[in-house]
Design an enzyme around this catalytic site. Sequence first.
Site, PDB file in Angstrom:
ATOM      1  N   HIS A 100      46.945  27.054 -22.200  1.00 13.42           N
ATOM      2  CA  HIS A 100      47.406  27.463 -21.288  1.00 13.42           C
ATOM      3  C   HIS A 100      47.432  29.134 -21.626  1.00 13.42           C
ATOM      4  O   HIS A 100      48.520  29.747 -20.564  1.00 13.42           O
ATOM      5  CB  HIS A 100      49.181  26.985 -22.408  1.00 13.42           C
ATOM      6  CG  HIS A 100      49.428  25.571 -22.097  1.00 13.42           C
ATOM      7  ND1 HIS A 100      50.956  24.944 -21.651  1.00 13.42           N
ATOM      8  CD2 HIS A 100      49.024  24.651 -21.561  1.00 13.42           C
ATOM      9  CE1 HIS A 100      51.113  23.950 -21.543  1.00 13.42           C
ATOM     10  NE2 HIS A 100      49.603  23.148 -21.550  1.00 13.42           N
ATOM     11  N   VAL A 104      46.389  31.845 -17.635  1.00 16.74           N
ATOM     12  CA  VAL A 104      47.286  32.530 -16.803  1.00 16.74           C
ATOM     13  C   VAL A 104      46.935  34.261 -16.843  1.00 16.74           C
ATOM     14  O   VAL A 104      46.972  34.195 -15.722  1.00 16.74           O
ATOM     15  CB  VAL A 104      48.641  33.071 -17.923  1.00 16.74           C
ATOM     16  CG1 VAL A 104      50.430  34.012 -17.793  1.00 16.74           C
ATOM     17  CG2 VAL A 104      49.143  31.479 -18.313  1.00 16.74           C
ATOM     18  N   ASP A 108      43.554  36.178 -23.187  1.00 11.71           N
ATOM     19  CA  ASP A 108      44.134  37.149 -24.286  1.00 11.71           C
ATOM     20  C   ASP A 108      44.778  37.007 -24.958  1.00 11.71           C
ATOM     21  O   ASP A 108      45.727  38.391 -26.151  1.00 11.71           O
ATOM     22  CB  ASP A 108      44.433  38.142 -23.448  1.00 11.71           C
ATOM     23  CG  ASP A 108      45.608  37.539 -22.626  1.00 11.71           C
ATOM     24  OD1 ASP A 108      46.291  37.104 -22.433  1.00 11.71           O
ATOM     25  OD2 ASP A 108      46.090  38.769 -21.831  1.00 11.71           O
TER      26      ASP A 108
END
Length: 210
Positions: A100, A104, A108
């Site tokens: 998850h 995106v 990070d």
Amino acid sequence: MRLLLIVALTIGAMSLLSQLSEATHRLNLQIGPIIIGSPGRKPPISPPATPTSSTLKIGFYKGSCPNQNVDVEAIITTKVQEEFQKDPTILPALLRMQFHDCFVHGCDASILIAGSSSERTAGPNFSVRGYDLIDTLKDVAETACPDVVSCADIIAIATKEGGGPRYLVQTGRRDGLISKAQDVNLPSPSASVSQIISAFGAKSFKPEEM
């Protein structure tokens, strides 16, 4: 048969995350620390070099701690193994958290950032868990090697203990400062095959890799 299918899917997910982590790390160029845990906690300092394709490597932190003989990645791994003995379900939870996070804006750790409209508040992330363990692992890393190890790398190191095939993890990621719920674009469980191929294609995965 059902057990074999679950094992096969888990191994496949581990392999995918290993590829996803490396395929998306070039997106992870934001500089700066993030804060997790209790308010007022001293934010960690990111790793000493901005990661590029040449600096993201196995053993990135070797020699970076005040005590250069300390293997901080091994210390994190040992702690994860200890937690697994207490709660075996935490490892698939970490696997899901990393997916998850990475899907995106790259790996990070932006999913860890709390806020009224951060990634954590997006619908697909409501059931993500493991934040407390990452917080614990950050404490362990800070004790052994202050102000060096990023949360993004802690997630990656922890996830490799998921019970699938053993693999080495490249480290050197920086923690992101940007975390917006509107940026969470995970494939829906009800998406069609063509929609999923398109979603992974946007992350540079071929249909065969997806």
